[in-house]
Motif scaffolding. Structure first.
Motif, short mmCIF file in Angstrom:
data_model
loop_
_atom_site.label_atom_id
_atom_site.label_comp_id
_atom_site.label_asym_id
_atom_site.label_seq_id
_atom_site.Cartn_x
_atom_site.Cartn_y
_atom_site.Cartn_z
N VAL A 16 0.99 -1.39 0.05
CA VAL A 16 0.27 0.11 0.02
C VAL A 16 1.09 1.03 -0.36
CG1 VAL A 16 -1.74 1.12 1.59
CG2 VAL A 16 -1.72 -1.32 0.55
N ALA A 17 2.13 1.55 0.99
CA ALA A 17 2.34 2.67 0.77
C ALA A 17 3.80 2.17 0.00
CB ALA A 17 3.67 1.85 1.75
N ALA A 18 3.98 1.84 -1.14
CA ALA A 18 5.23 1.45 -2.41
C ALA A 18 3.50 2.10 -3.51
CB ALA A 18 5.36 0.69 -3.21
N ALA A 19 2.24 1.46 -3.48
CA ALA A 19 1.35 2.33 -4.29
C ALA A 19 0.61 3.56 -4.58
CB ALA A 19 0.35 1.28 -4.40
N CYS A 20 0.94 3.73 -2.90
CA CYS A 20 0.42 5.47 -2.98
C CYS A 20 1.36 6.69 -2.73
CB CYS A 20 -0.18 5.34 -1.55
SG CYS A 20 -1.80 4.10 -1.67
N MET A 21 3.15 6.12 -2.67
CA MET A 21 3.95 6.60 -2.93
C MET A 21 3.63 8.53 -3.93
SD MET A 21 6.70 7.31 -0.98
CE MET A 21 6.68 5.82 0.17
N ALA A 22 4.08 8.71 -3.03
CA ALA A 22 4.18 10.49 -3.86
C ALA A 22 5.14 11.42 -2.09
CB ALA A 22 2.89 10.91 -4.79
N PRO A 23 5.39 12.38 -3.09
CA PRO A 23 5.62 13.45 -1.77
C PRO A 23 4.69 14.12 -1.23
CG PRO A 23 7.60 13.68 -4.25
CD PRO A 23 6.01 12.80 -4.59
N GLU A 24 3.50 14.85 -2.08
CA GLU A 24 2.22 15.42 -1.30
C GLU A 24 1.77 14.54 -0.40
OE1 GLU A 24 0.93 13.69 -5.09
OE2 GLU A 24 2.59 14.94 -4.13
N ARG A 25 1.49 13.17 -0.65
CA ARG A 25 0.55 11.66 0.37
C ARG A 25 2.20 11.67 1.72
NH1 ARG A 25 -0.20 8.28 -5.00
NH2 ARG A 25 -1.86 9.82 -5.55
N LEU A 26 2.67 12.17 2.02
CA LEU A 26 3.41 11.37 3.25
C LEU A 26 3.18 11.85 4.22
CD1 LEU A 26 7.27 11.96 1.55
CD2 LEU A 26 6.45 10.01 1.15
N PRO A 27 2.76 13.54 4.51
CA PRO A 27 2.66 13.29 6.15
C PRO A 27 1.40 12.55 6.04
CG PRO A 27 2.78 15.49 4.97
CD PRO A 27 2.83 14.86 3.83
N TYR A 28 -0.01 12.92 5.19
CA TYR A 28 -0.58 11.33 5.31
C TYR A 28 -0.48 10.35 5.68
CZ TYR A 28 -2.93 15.41 3.52
OH TYR A 28 -3.18 17.44 3.30
N MET A 29 0.44 9.99 4.97
CA MET A 29 0.94 7.67 4.97
C MET A 29 1.02 8.04 6.38
SD MET A 29 2.55 7.52 1.39
CE MET A 29 2.76 5.68 1.39
N VAL A 30 1.78 8.98 7.55
CA VAL A 30 2.45 9.13 8.40
C VAL A 30 1.37 9.07 9.19
CG1 VAL A 30 4.10 9.68 9.93
CG2 VAL A 30 4.51 9.85 7.11
N LEU A 31 0.67 9.78 8.73
CA LEU A 31 -1.06 10.41 10.06
C LEU A 31 -1.57 8.97 10.15
CD1 LEU A 31 -2.72 11.74 11.70
CD2 LEU A 31 -3.46 12.38 9.09
N ALA A 32 -1.97 8.59 9.03
CA ALA A 32 -2.41 6.91 9.39
C ALA A 32 -1.51 6.00 9.38
CB ALA A 32 -3.25 6.22 7.12
N ALA A 33 -0.36 5.80 9.98
CA ALA A 33 0.03 5.21 10.39
C ALA A 33 0.09 5.71 11.67
CB ALA A 33 1.82 4.87 9.80
#
Length: 546
Positions: A343-360
């Motif tokens: 999921v992280a690899a598929a969603c990887m984009a610079p603008e999404r990084l804070p949202y991914m860490v938030l979700a984690a």
């Protein structure tokens, strides 16, 4: 394939972006597959080298002839070496080349393992753990480089995410190994697995070499002075964190001396680096608001992830379960981490990084909150959902966190590379060790408080207490005919049940604390996201009226 990279005239766009990293030419499909296989192998070797020791530490202590408290120095030695290795590995790859540096590290590690097999002792095992920490740090970087080479240019960020996530799979993978296989001939099985993986990885690196990197002389004499101060300082700190909970923090003077030495050595390192023209570690950059909060979030998330490596395992182990009985639980965690990586690899984009860490952080908080309802009847089936959520969250966190750091590095320049890598590895290594150390100490304190509170209700004249004692005595009556001994044993069994209940209540408190820490991180990241969005809108020029 040969151990020398095929002759190739590299184009300007194929030049490496960071010191010590390889060129990035286009590869045929077969070579991409080979790089992917080598990357997975290198990451597995890096992850398992420490995880197999960690998950079997209490049993391994007996094979080495030491107490469990002393055996924890093996963990501290590995963490210290792994956290400090990149202090010189980045420059070593730049000056001596990727292949030469990597093979040298593996050769030292293989020699240490052979020495341990030939002359087993705790001292030799400690040296082998140090060599393992240095080798694993180098292999982690090689895993990322190989996965990047395996990906086409648009997907190289995904390669970084997958590469760093593979090195996080060690603990659930180590839990899948049968204990009987590892414990052959005083734990020679574990050492032989480590040796086999190291030899196989060395052969793979020579058979499928990475493209070369640009080499130049980069080491300066003050670098070695920095290393001579920083390494023993981190070693002292890790030693205190690894054994402090066993010898107890305030009862052992040597722990205080080691902590003082760590503070002095690390402070001298900072002082030295701040006065260098070309510092190895740029503490002025780390002290900036952006990098300081990056380090704080990375440290706190890794601290919260100790819920899985210490909390859940500690709870189940206190109930008498061993690795073989936890296998299904950690198989599910392993699968959840693979899904999180995908999921992280598929969603990887610079603008999404804070949202991914938030979700984690939210996934970790949810898993810890579910675990806070544990009872003395909780077993692996009751923890599968929560531990899968935490495993998913950990995989969702580590890749975006590293890539966010690289984004900050791009704004500063390649001379900040060592600082970023050291900062990331230090927060991840020390965060995990700090989490286990602090949480275990808190659990012990909470358990004593709960035991005292429960014992206040344990009145021998109370009908329920008397009935519990009579039931315990009846269960032992056929084996203990002496009434006095029978009464003592029934009382001891009741106190044992009380302490077990106090332990479970203490673990529930620890899980609530972890949930609170993860939620605090999530709230802080949410604040940063909202703050940055408002600031961007304010900085946008007002559109002209039609």
């Amino acid at each position: 394939m040969s151990s020398t990279y095929p002759a190739h005239q590299f184009a300007p766009h194929e030049r490496p972006g960071f010191p010590g990293s390889p060129f990035s030419p286009a590869h045929p499909v077969a070579r991409r597959v080979a790089y992917a296989a080598v990357g997975v192998l290198a990451g597995t070797t890096a992850a398992l080298s420490n995880a197999l020791v960690n998950v079997n530490l209490s049993s391994l202590a007996g094979g080495l002839g030491v107490y469990v408290a002393d055996a924890n120095l093996l963990v501290g030695a590995y963490v210290a070496a792994n956290a400090c290795a990149n202090l010189f590995l980045v420059k070593a790859r730049t000056q001596f080349g990727i292949l030469a540096t990597s093979v040298t590290l593996l050769a030292v590690y293989i020699a240490a393992l052979c020495w341990q097999l030939a002359f087993p002792s705790f001292t030799v095992a400690l040296l082998a753990r140090i060599a393992s920490g240095f080798a694993a740090s180098g292999l982690t970087t090689l895993t990322i480089y190989n996965l990047m080479q395996a990906m086409p240019a648009p997907l190289r960020l995904a390669g970084v995410c997958i590469g760093i996530s593979i090195t996080q799979l060690g603990v659930p993978l180590a839990r899948l190994f049968p204990v009987d296989l590892l414990a052959i001939s005083h734990w020679r099985g574990l050492e032989l697995i480590d040796l086999a993986l190291a030899l196989l990885t060395a052969c793979a690196l020579l058979a499928v070499p990475l493209p070369p990197n640009e080499r130049q002389r980069v080491f300066e004499w003050p670098d070695f002075l920095t290393l001579s101060l920083w390494l023993p300082g981190i070693c002292c700190l890790c030693a205190v964190l690894s054994v402090g909970r066993y010898y107890w923090w305030t009862d052992t003077p040597v722990l205080g001396l080691a902590l003082c030495a760590a503070v002095v050595l690390i402070a001298l390192t900072v002082l030295l680096e701040l006065h260098r023209a070309r510092p190895l570690i740029r503490f002025d950059w780390i002290a900036t608001q952006d990098m300081f909060r990056y380090a704080l979030v990375a440290l706190l998330v890794r601290f919260a992830l100790a819920e899985q490596t210490y909390g859940a395992v500690g709870l189940l182990s206190s109930g008498g379960l061993n690795n073989d009985q936890l296998r299904l639980l950690f198989l599910l965690v392993f699968i959840a981490m693979l899904v999180g990586t995908a999921v992280a690899a598929a969603c990887m984009a610079p603008e999404r990084l804070p949202y991914m860490v938030l979700a984690a952080a939210l996934f970790i908080a949810l898993g810890a909150w579910i675990d806070s309802s544990v009872t003395n009847l909780s077993r692996p089936p009751q923890l599968m959902l929560s531990q899968a959520l935490i495993g998913f969250g950990s995989a969702l966190f580590v890749g975006p966190a590293l890539i966010y750091g690289f984004g900050r590095l791009m704004q500063r320049g390649p001379d900040h590379m060592v600082t970023l890598v050291v900062l990331f590895s230090t927060t991840q290594n020390l965060g995990g060790l700090l989490g286990s150390s602090v949480l275990s100490s808190l659990q012990f304190s909470f358990a004593r408080q709960h035991a005292a509170a429960l014992s206040n209700h344990l009145i021998y004249g109370d009908p329920q207490t008397a009935a519990r004692l009579q039931a315990g005595a009846a269960a032992l009556a056929s084996r203990l005919p002496d009434p006095a001994v029978l009464g003592n044993q029934a009382s001891a069994a009741l106190l044992q049940a009380l302490n077990r209940e106090a332990d479970v209540l203490a673990y529930a408190d620890v899980f609530r604390l972890i949930c609170a820490v993860a939620l605090a991180v999530a709230l802080y990241i949410s604040y940063i996201i909202v703050h940055n969005r408002i600031r961007r809108r304010q900085n946008q020029p007002t559109g002209s009226q039609a």
